[in-house]
Write a protein that holds these residues in place. Sequence first.
Motif, PDB file in Angstrom:
ATOM      1  N   UNK A 162       0.046   0.663   1.349  1.00  0.00           N
ATOM      2  CA  UNK A 162      -1.398   0.514   1.177  1.00  0.00           C
ATOM      3  C   UNK A 162      -1.956   1.533   0.197  1.00  0.00           C
ATOM      4  N   UNK A 163      -1.135   2.475  -0.226  1.00  0.00           N
ATOM      5  CA  UNK A 163      -1.603   3.537  -1.113  1.00  0.00           C
ATOM      6  C   UNK A 163      -0.710   3.711  -2.323  1.00  0.00           C
ATOM      7  N   UNK A 164       0.066   4.785  -2.345  1.00  0.00           N
ATOM      8  CA  UNK A 164       0.879   5.137  -3.518  1.00  0.00           C
ATOM      9  C   UNK A 164       1.858   4.036  -3.909  1.00  0.00           C
ATOM     10  N   UNK A 165       2.319   3.264  -2.950  1.00  0.00           N
ATOM     11  CA  UNK A 165       3.352   2.263  -3.236  1.00  0.00           C
ATOM     12  C   UNK A 165       2.819   0.832  -3.140  1.00  0.00           C
ATOM     13  N   UNK A 166       1.535   0.667  -3.396  1.00  0.00           N
ATOM     14  CA  UNK A 166       0.925  -0.660  -3.306  1.00  0.00           C
ATOM     15  C   UNK A 166       1.259  -1.499  -4.544  1.00  0.00           C
ATOM     16  N   UNK A 167       1.567  -2.778  -4.300  1.00  0.00           N
ATOM     17  CA  UNK A 167       1.793  -3.706  -5.407  1.00  0.00           C
ATOM     18  C   UNK A 167       3.090  -3.432  -6.150  1.00  0.00           C
ATOM     19  N   UNK A 168       3.297  -4.155  -7.245  1.00  0.00           N
ATOM     20  CA  UNK A 168       4.528  -4.023  -8.017  1.00  0.00           C
ATOM     21  C   UNK A 168       4.643  -2.639  -8.639  1.00  0.00           C
ATOM     22  N   UNK A 169       3.520  -2.116  -9.150  1.00  0.00           N
ATOM     23  CA  UNK A 169       3.551  -0.777  -9.753  1.00  0.00           C
ATOM     24  C   UNK A 169       3.935   0.263  -8.706  1.00  0.00           C
ATOM     25  N   UNK A 170       3.423   0.100  -7.497  1.00  0.00           N
ATOM     26  CA  UNK A 170       3.759   1.027  -6.422  1.00  0.00           C
ATOM     27  C   UNK A 170       5.213   0.911  -5.992  1.00  0.00           C
TER      28      UNK A 170
ATOM     29  N   UNK B   8       7.722   0.041  -7.921  1.00  0.00           N
ATOM     30  CA  UNK B   8       8.501   0.713  -8.972  1.00  0.00           C
ATOM     31  C   UNK B   8       8.394   2.226  -8.816  1.00  0.00           C
ATOM     32  N   UNK B   9       7.207   2.695  -8.454  1.00  0.00           N
ATOM     33  CA  UNK B   9       7.012   4.132  -8.233  1.00  0.00           C
ATOM     34  C   UNK B   9       7.889   4.624  -7.088  1.00  0.00           C
ATOM     35  N   UNK B  10       8.003   3.835  -6.026  1.00  0.00           N
ATOM     36  CA  UNK B  10       8.861   4.211  -4.903  1.00  0.00           C
ATOM     37  C   UNK B  10      10.312   4.329  -5.360  1.00  0.00           C
ATOM     38  N   UNK B  11      10.792   3.344  -6.102  1.00  0.00           N
ATOM     39  CA  UNK B  11      12.172   3.368  -6.584  1.00  0.00           C
ATOM     40  C   UNK B  11      12.412   4.596  -7.462  1.00  0.00           C
ATOM     41  N   UNK B  12      11.479   4.881  -8.351  1.00  0.00           N
ATOM     42  CA  UNK B  12      11.626   6.054  -9.211  1.00  0.00           C
ATOM     43  C   UNK B  12      11.588   7.344  -8.395  1.00  0.00           C
TER      44      UNK B  12
ATOM     45  N   UNK C 214      13.121   7.308   5.225  1.00  0.00           N
ATOM     46  CA  UNK C 214      12.028   6.605   4.546  1.00  0.00           C
ATOM     47  C   UNK C 214      11.316   5.771   5.608  1.00  0.00           C
ATOM     48  N   UNK C 215      10.025   6.053   5.828  1.00  0.00           N
ATOM     49  CA  UNK C 215       9.301   5.408   6.925  1.00  0.00           C
ATOM     50  C   UNK C 215       7.882   5.065   6.516  1.00  0.00           C
ATOM     51  N   UNK C 216       7.359   4.029   7.117  1.00  0.00           N
ATOM     52  CA  UNK C 216       5.958   3.675   6.899  1.00  0.00           C
ATOM     53  C   UNK C 216       5.066   4.644   7.667  1.00  0.00           C
ATOM     54  N   UNK C 217       3.816   4.825   7.220  1.00  0.00           N
ATOM     55  CA  UNK C 217       2.976   5.901   7.768  1.00  0.00           C
ATOM     56  C   UNK C 217       2.821   5.903   9.275  1.00  0.00           C
ATOM     57  N   UNK C 218       2.662   4.719   9.883  1.00  0.00           N
ATOM     58  CA  UNK C 218       2.351   4.687  11.313  1.00  0.00           C
ATOM     59  C   UNK C 218       3.486   5.199  12.185  1.00  0.00           C
TER      60      UNK C 218
ATOM     61  N   UNK D 131       7.412   9.026   2.900  1.00  0.00           N
ATOM     62  CA  UNK D 131       6.485   8.006   3.391  1.00  0.00           C
ATOM     63  C   UNK D 131       6.430   6.825   2.425  1.00  0.00           C
ATOM     64  N   UNK D 132       6.681   5.637   2.961  1.00  0.00           N
ATOM     65  CA  UNK D 132       6.575   4.398   2.193  1.00  0.00           C
ATOM     66  C   UNK D 132       5.185   3.834   2.463  1.00  0.00           C
ATOM     67  N   UNK D 133       4.263   4.153   1.567  1.00  0.00           N
ATOM     68  CA  UNK D 133       2.852   3.827   1.780  1.00  0.00           C
ATOM     69  C   UNK D 133       2.463   2.603   0.948  1.00  0.00           C
TER      70      UNK D 133
END
Length: 322
Positions: A45-53, A55-59, A21-25, A41-43
């Motif tokens: 600034x995109x898919x995983x932005x904010x609290x909703x993002x 939670x999306x990463x965890x799921x 699991x890595x950040x984009x850069x 990718x742990x994004x």
Amino acid sequence: MMTPAVCSLRRRFPKAEIFVLAKPWVVPVFEALPYVDRILVYDKAGRHRGMAGFIRLVLDLRTFRFDAAILFQNAFEAAFIAALSGIPMRIGYSTDGRGILLTHRPPLFPRSRKIHQVDYYLGILKGVGIPDTCRKLCLSIGDRETEKARYILDRYGIRRSDTLVGINPGAAYGPAKQWPSDRFAALGDRIQEAFGTKILIFGGSADRSLGVRIRQSMRYPAVNLAGKTDLSEAMALIRECRLFITNDSGLMHVASALKVPLVAIFGSTDPEATGPWGYRGRILESKISCSPCLEPECPLGHLQCMTRITTDAVFEAAKALL
């Protein structure tokens, strides 16, 4: 610097699926590792932005039903993500108040003992019985990246017969890690004068103005690539260099992993902990009473750990390697 740990993990578990699991850069570094099966990718600034993002990463992670997570990063967030993702075995150093979230906590090295970051990462594995069977940095540059590097060099009129010297004047941590830009410019001119090489100026997007300033300060032409390449392109271009002259930085470790001879200039940081691992080259540092202070900016305002390293000294180190 964690590539020997990933290699050791692969040797211990040759049939395991290893995900990172890595950040984009930083993704290109792991793409260049032959031991990794898949990169997630742990994004932020995109898919995983904010609290909703988040939670999306965890799921997302829950869907893979991982057996274990090895947390090389010393961060509470890393352990928190692994725990919420339902990963039953969570291995990492008990730092940043995250011990309660870990199932396996390898013993930390004593503060009094200086160790390299490579050994620090390998210590996580050794603490749970996985031997350090690999101790070399490893990166692999693919044919596509090699072709892209050649295309970039062709665009700037660089011939295959030209001898290339890369200079890397930036450093992400702060100005206390940066040798003065006017000295990089003077050094580039002296190397070209003495050896007829071509100079490539490296750097990320934050180094654009620095690259421009060095290029404009030089009497001889240089190719300014600062902020004009992505990491995978920079890695492939570094491999084309006969020599790489750099501050303590991520690209320094890339050059070391690619076995490119290098001159590494150290100021506020400690080469015993973060110096090039298994390098072919020289480390230059000025041992004064306040270094290494490990601060991003000089707390005393004089930056003598860097300014005492002369252009002559760096030139002589480069000369010995060319």
